[in-house]
Write an enzyme that holds these catalytic residues in place. Structure first.
Site, PDB file in Angstrom:
ATOM      1  N   GLN A 254      -4.225   2.082  21.661  1.00 11.41           N
ATOM      2  CA  GLN A 254      -3.413   1.371  20.731  1.00 11.41           C
ATOM      3  C   GLN A 254      -4.012  -0.178  20.622  1.00 11.41           C
ATOM      4  OE1 GLN A 254      -2.124   2.766  18.366  1.00 11.41           O
ATOM      5  NE2 GLN A 254      -1.777   1.050  17.003  1.00 11.41           N
ATOM      6  N   HIS A 257      -7.411  -1.701  19.433  1.00 14.50           N
ATOM      7  CA  HIS A 257      -7.637  -1.594  17.807  1.00 14.50           C
ATOM      8  C   HIS A 257      -7.997  -3.145  17.512  1.00 14.50           C
ATOM      9  CE1 HIS A 257      -7.209   2.188  15.575  1.00 14.50           C
ATOM     10  NE2 HIS A 257      -6.186   2.331  16.407  1.00 14.50           N
ATOM     11  N   GLU A 321       5.353   2.289  14.328  1.00 13.70           N
ATOM     12  CA  GLU A 321       4.221   2.991  13.307  1.00 13.70           C
ATOM     13  C   GLU A 321       4.206   4.504  14.272  1.00 13.70           C
ATOM     14  OE1 GLU A 321       0.496   1.518  13.364  1.00 13.70           O
ATOM     15  OE2 GLU A 321      -0.290   2.717  11.839  1.00 13.70           O
ATOM     16  N   HIS A 322       3.830   4.256  15.565  1.00 15.65           N
ATOM     17  CA  HIS A 322       3.505   5.517  16.364  1.00 15.65           C
ATOM     18  C   HIS A 322       4.809   5.463  17.474  1.00 15.65           C
ATOM     19  CE1 HIS A 322      -0.348   4.231  14.999  1.00 15.65           C
ATOM     20  NE2 HIS A 322      -0.674   5.578  14.778  1.00 15.65           N
ATOM     21  N   HIS A 414      22.610   4.466 -30.389  1.00 14.60           N
ATOM     22  CA  HIS A 414      22.771   5.506 -29.723  1.00 14.60           C
ATOM     23  C   HIS A 414      23.877   6.579 -29.938  1.00 14.60           C
ATOM     24  CE1 HIS A 414      20.159   2.917 -27.089  1.00 14.60           C
ATOM     25  NE2 HIS A 414      20.019   3.845 -26.490  1.00 14.60           N
TER      26      HIS A 414
END
Lengths: 430, 430
Positions: A254, A257, A321-322, A414
């Site tokens: 991770q 990245h 996220e993960h 209406h």
């Protein structure tokens, strides 16, 4: 890697709104492309990407696509095809049907589910190319039934088409129907408003730099967008049964990245914490992207908790996220893990399995948005329509209540739309 | 009402981005509330709503709610309860389950579906109150399983609580758990960032004025939002079998909302067009809100088409929020009507039936966004999580492909997270 008590860990989040001058640039480019179409598009491409193109050259040709197929490595192509098949199989399970509810009084209520017609996908340029990202964005759209899937990507010098060949073959494998050599805010503007060459789409997906992100935020409402992606992150929740080498490798995968990536271990085992910290140092030294990874690791942490229950609470607070769960009985924690985009259970479910291959989407809610967002999925490319066919019986039965509510809100018109029918049906009866 | 050929009709759409000074005001208010919490909230309430409150007075009390129940008209309360039951029944059918896919190699892939935890609903203040809107926003959230549903609404002098009692009873009937006397951009800021009294939510829904809309756009990403609503609109698609009185009444019921409302008839019958135009004049003269309706009608039109096929194409081009289909065989057109939020079939399905009572949601995609958006629905209050439990067999089988893809993208760390497991499992085997 620093080891701290979980309750000392402060989560830093910032929604990206850009600087005033960046927003002004984006506003100007979008207005220009909306007004001047291809001419503006080509002008910005010449200016920003240093590529002088004609309108006819914007679209990647069939021959260029064939050339890309000839130039790619066979083992990569095979892996792309296997991954695409897995992604397709998983997303097929997300499909849903239209339904109708037929009531005894003759009324029909229902919900139609339809694919969007035309979707645009932004693919970043630059030195690195991410064919997996093309698969993950395009296949759910294709499974949903979207007929026209369009890629825009900034041209570079690499590759025959000015576009990385792995992007091109991934696009073809994923059912993309059109590919255009254009990037930046101008590409987003073209997708939102259309030009002579690029017709407007209904939704724009895919990651990009700050200008792309701001442009997507700006055109939201004119078209739909997926989300504004933040930096990527992982949390590993582990107990003493977990393998520190595996955890270290996963945290580093991770961290490599991006310097903004976040890689956090949450554990109730001080021994594991220490072992992972040492293993990180060892593995980091040999990693090609160690400069990036080291910076990300320095900002990350190992969080010590007193119990797995506190661990779960910490995970939910971070909303990763993960999430990898490497504890003795991972599935027992599943009901409690409320906030996480993708959950990887057990020792063999390392994040790259999901990033590339298993089938679930790797486009996941970043920046704590797992509190309210989902992995990219087939629903993101479907829309619903409500169906109401009220019967005469039902209308006469419910008319009084409908008129009461309309009049309570001050909408006499209406009420009268109901009343005129009740009166006429009454006349016909007598 | 003007009658023109359909192909001469130009659709005007504009996404609302606000004026620079309005955006600046919103940015300032949000920053102030995010930094200063209740103090800022109360300051803006005093300034904008002319109400001096303490933090303890922000929340509507149980006694005030009981007082609201005592003050409302019994027939309205009954209608609210019946409408709520219908809305609940329809939205129950939208619920979905988590699923798991168990593969032969021992791998488990799945999707968990969970409700959001806490949702905020903006309810506009002002003279008119729309309890139906409270039901339509809150009930899907409640059906989804959202535990905490929070209303914010600007305080006025009307009603014991400073809030219209019909809003309060509708909120209670719809399962709203907290109601706060605060409106404007400051209320949106409180929902997004939280204050001492109002905890932050995961998603903000509901309509509001331009400042509320800009504030929602601004906080999007920090929290989720529903959409930015535009002016309301209807298209009636009719052939010569339709009743001109009904059509006129339905167009007027839309036109009375707002001078920006759009009410369009699409028909292949010149006789019907003429009859509706005359009927509009007749009914308009007697309508209490005729000034508003007349202005909306003046900007609307009757569009003549050569065939129902051209009619369908015209509808899809407009992508109306509401579509009434009054032709001989309405259901046969259903597959072709791609772009419309809610579709009302036949003579008895006048729009107010759906606005108030039948069950489908009245929060619908406006401003042509039916191309890509859906009616508000239970999915809007659910999130998904992917589950991956890869087996050892599967990892060893797929390792090579995963590493190939990771290395193709330049992520050696990703490849190594797989490789370290393959090596270790290999060792254990020997």
């Amino acid at each position: 890697m620093r080891i701290i008590p979980a309750d000392e860990f402060q989560i830093e989040r910032s929604v990206e709104y850009g600087m005033p001058d960046q927003n002004e640039t984006v506003r100007r480019i979008i207005g220009d492309v909306a007004a001047n179409g291809d001419e503006a598009l080509l002008r910005y491409t010449a200016e920003h990407d240093k590529m002088t193109l004609t309108a006819a050259e914007l679209r990647v040709t069939e021959e260029e696509l064939q050339e890309a197929y000839r130039s790619v490595d066979e083992s990569v192509l095979q892996a792309i095809r296997l991954a695409a098949a897995n992604i397709r199989a998983y997303h097929e399970k997300q499909k849903r049907n239209s339904w109708m509810d037929l009531q005894e009084d003759g009324t029909i209520l229902g919900q139609i589910v339809r694919p969007l017609k035309r979707v645009g996908l932004y693919v970043p340029g630059g030195t690195a190319a991410y064919p997996s990202s093309v698969l993950m964005n395009a296949i759910p759209a294709q499974v949903a039934g979207v007929k026209e899937i369009v890629i825009v990507t900034p041209p570079a010098t690499a590759g025959a088409a000015g576009i990385n060949p792995y992007i091109l073959v991934a696009a073809a494998e994923a059912g993309v129907t059109e590919i255009y050599r254009v990037g930046g805010a101008q590409a987003i503007a073209a997708l939102a408003y259309g030009t002579e060459t690029i017709r407007a789409v209904d939704k724009i997906c895919g990651p990009g730099n700050i200008y792309v992100a701001l442009a997507k935020r700006y055109v939201y409402g004119q078209v739909d967008i997926d989300s504004i992606a933040g930096p990527t992150d992982i949390v590993v929740l582990a107990d003493k049964t977990a393998d520190p080498q595996y955890i270290a490798a996963d945290l580093l995968s991770q961290a490599e990245h991006d310097v903004l990536s976040s890689a956090i271990l949450v554990t109730d085992s001080a021994d594991l914490a220490e072992a992972v910290s040492q293993e990180i140092d060892r593995q980091l030294a040999e990693l090609p992207r160690r400069k990036i990874a080291a910076e990300a690791i320095a900002k990350s942490a190992i969080l010590l908790v007193k119990s797995l229950a506190e661990g779960v609470e910490t995970v939910n607070r971070i909303a990763p996220e993960h999430l990898e769960v490497m504890v003795q009985d991972p599935i027992s924690l599943l009901p409690l893990l409320e906030n996480a985009g993708a959950i990887f259970l057990g020792s063999y479910s390392t994040e790259p399995v999901g990033d590339y291959f298993a089938g679930p989407n790797h486009v996941l809610p970043t920046n704590g948005t797992a509190r309210f967002s989902s992995p990219l999925n087939v629903d993101d490319f479907l829309k619903k329509q409500s169906i109401i066919q009220y019967s005469k019986t039902a209308l006469l039965r419910d008319a009084e209540h409908i008129m009461t509510l309309a009049r309570c809100e001050g909408f006499e018109g209406h009420a009268r739309a109901v009343e005129i029918r009740v009166k006429k049906e009454g006349e016909q009866k007598t």
